[in-house]
Design an enzyme around this catalytic site. Structure first.
Site, short mmCIF file in Angstrom:
data_model
loop_
_atom_site.label_atom_id
_atom_site.label_comp_id
_atom_site.label_asym_id
_atom_site.label_seq_id
_atom_site.Cartn_x
_atom_site.Cartn_y
_atom_site.Cartn_z
N ARG A 1 0.92 -1.02 0.10
CA ARG A 1 -0.09 0.03 -0.04
C ARG A 1 0.85 1.20 -0.11
O ARG A 1 1.59 1.43 0.86
CB ARG A 1 -0.85 0.06 1.20
CG ARG A 1 -2.08 0.99 1.08
CD ARG A 1 -2.69 1.11 2.65
NE ARG A 1 -3.59 0.04 2.74
CZ ARG A 1 -4.87 0.14 3.19
NH1 ARG A 1 -5.42 1.65 2.93
NH2 ARG A 1 -5.37 -1.00 3.00
N ASP B 1 -5.82 -9.48 11.70
CA ASP B 1 -4.96 -9.31 10.45
C ASP B 1 -4.64 -10.94 10.13
O ASP B 1 -3.84 -11.50 10.86
CB ASP B 1 -3.85 -8.43 10.89
CG ASP B 1 -2.93 -8.36 9.61
OD1 ASP B 1 -2.64 -7.13 9.17
OD2 ASP B 1 -2.21 -9.24 9.03
N THR C 1 -0.70 7.55 -1.30
CA THR C 1 -2.01 7.39 -2.00
C THR C 1 -3.00 6.34 -1.27
O THR C 1 -4.17 6.32 -1.48
CB THR C 1 -1.73 7.12 -3.32
OG1 THR C 1 -1.35 5.84 -3.49
CG2 THR C 1 -0.92 7.90 -4.11
N ASP D 1 -0.86 -11.68 9.99
CA ASP D 1 -0.26 -11.62 11.28
C ASP D 1 -0.52 -13.07 11.81
O ASP D 1 0.17 -13.81 12.73
CB ASP D 1 -0.63 -10.59 12.09
CG ASP D 1 0.45 -9.31 11.81
OD1 ASP D 1 1.33 -9.40 10.82
OD2 ASP D 1 0.06 -8.25 12.23
N1 URA Z 1 -6.87 -7.48 6.14
C1 URA Z 1 -6.85 -8.49 7.20
O1 URA Z 1 -5.93 -9.20 7.53
N2 URA Z 1 -7.93 -8.23 7.99
C2 URA Z 1 -8.84 -7.40 7.93
O2 URA Z 1 -9.96 -7.42 8.70
C3 URA Z 1 -8.87 -6.56 6.53
C4 URA Z 1 -8.00 -6.60 5.87
#
Ligand code: URA
Length: 209
Positions: free
Chosen positions: A104, A200, A108, A203
């Site tokens: 990302r 996430d 932007t 993670d």
């Molecule tokens: N990416 C993720 O890993 N979890 C989310 O809730 C949104 C994007």
């Protein structure tokens, strides 16, 4: 307009509950994602074409069916998409695997391609783009753009959990792409996380923070 399929099989829902649970550790999380990816692969391949062959059983000769050899490709979006690949390959071991890496842009906030490695014949393959989470839809749209730019014609998108916002963005940008999900959640929060979601995915798969 692309169709949206929710694979809400009881086994998928059951496993998804433990995937969501913040008490589930890395090892179990990874195993559950792998299992759900296999179950979803079973559903997503439901319409694969078959061809009739003769088979000699111990009793007689019979007409029977085998897959007609449609070429498939699995395209994980790095990094979390990798967690779904092995589960799919258990059911479709001959599929080729391509990779799309996106980051990302801090200014932007748009996804930018940093790595693309694909099977040479993607224009002939049915491609399944995989990412556990369809949140804003930005990465999914960009990954599909990357594939189309290189000649891909037949693309499906598969994820574990989607936010309605992300589904709408992908449908709008790529009306030819059907979307396969295990659960359609409520919304995105202000940080772009799916609510209730699972946190996430990268993670949780890799034990990072
Ligand atoms: N990416 C993720 O890993 N979890 C989310 O809730 C949104 C994007």
């Amino acid at each position: 307009m692309g169709k949206v399929y929710v694979f809400d099989h009881p086994l998928i829902q059951h496993k998804l509950t433990y995937i969501r649970d913040s008490k589930t550790g890395t090892k179990e999380f990874r195993e559950l994602v792998d299992e759900v990816a296999s179950l979803m692969a079973f559903e997503i391949t439901r319409d694969l074409p078959l061809t009739e062959v003769d088979v000699e059983t111990p009793v007689t000769t019979a007409k029977s069916k085998v897959l007609s050899g449609k070429k498939l490709g699995i395209i994980p979006i790095l990094r979390a998409g990798l967690g779904m690949v092995d589960g799919i390959l258990k059911l479709i071991p001959a599929a080729k695997v391509g990779h799309v890496g996106l980051y990302r842009d801090p200014e932007t906030l748009q996804p930018v391609e940093y790595y693309v490695k694909l099977p040479s014949d993607i224009e002939e393959r049915e491609l399944i783009v995989v990412d556990p989470m369809l949140a804003t839809g930005g990465s999914a749209v960009e990954a599909i753009n990357s594939l189309k730019k290189r000649g891909a014609k037949n693309i499906k998108f598969m994820c574990l959990i989607a936010a309605p916002e992300g589904v709408d963005v992908v449908k709008e940008a790529h009306p030819d792409v059907d979307i396969y999900i295990a659960a359609l959640d409520e919304k995105l929060n202000d940080h772009g996380y799916i609510v209730p979601g699972l946190g996430d995915a990268g993670d949780r798969l890799y034990g990072t923070k």
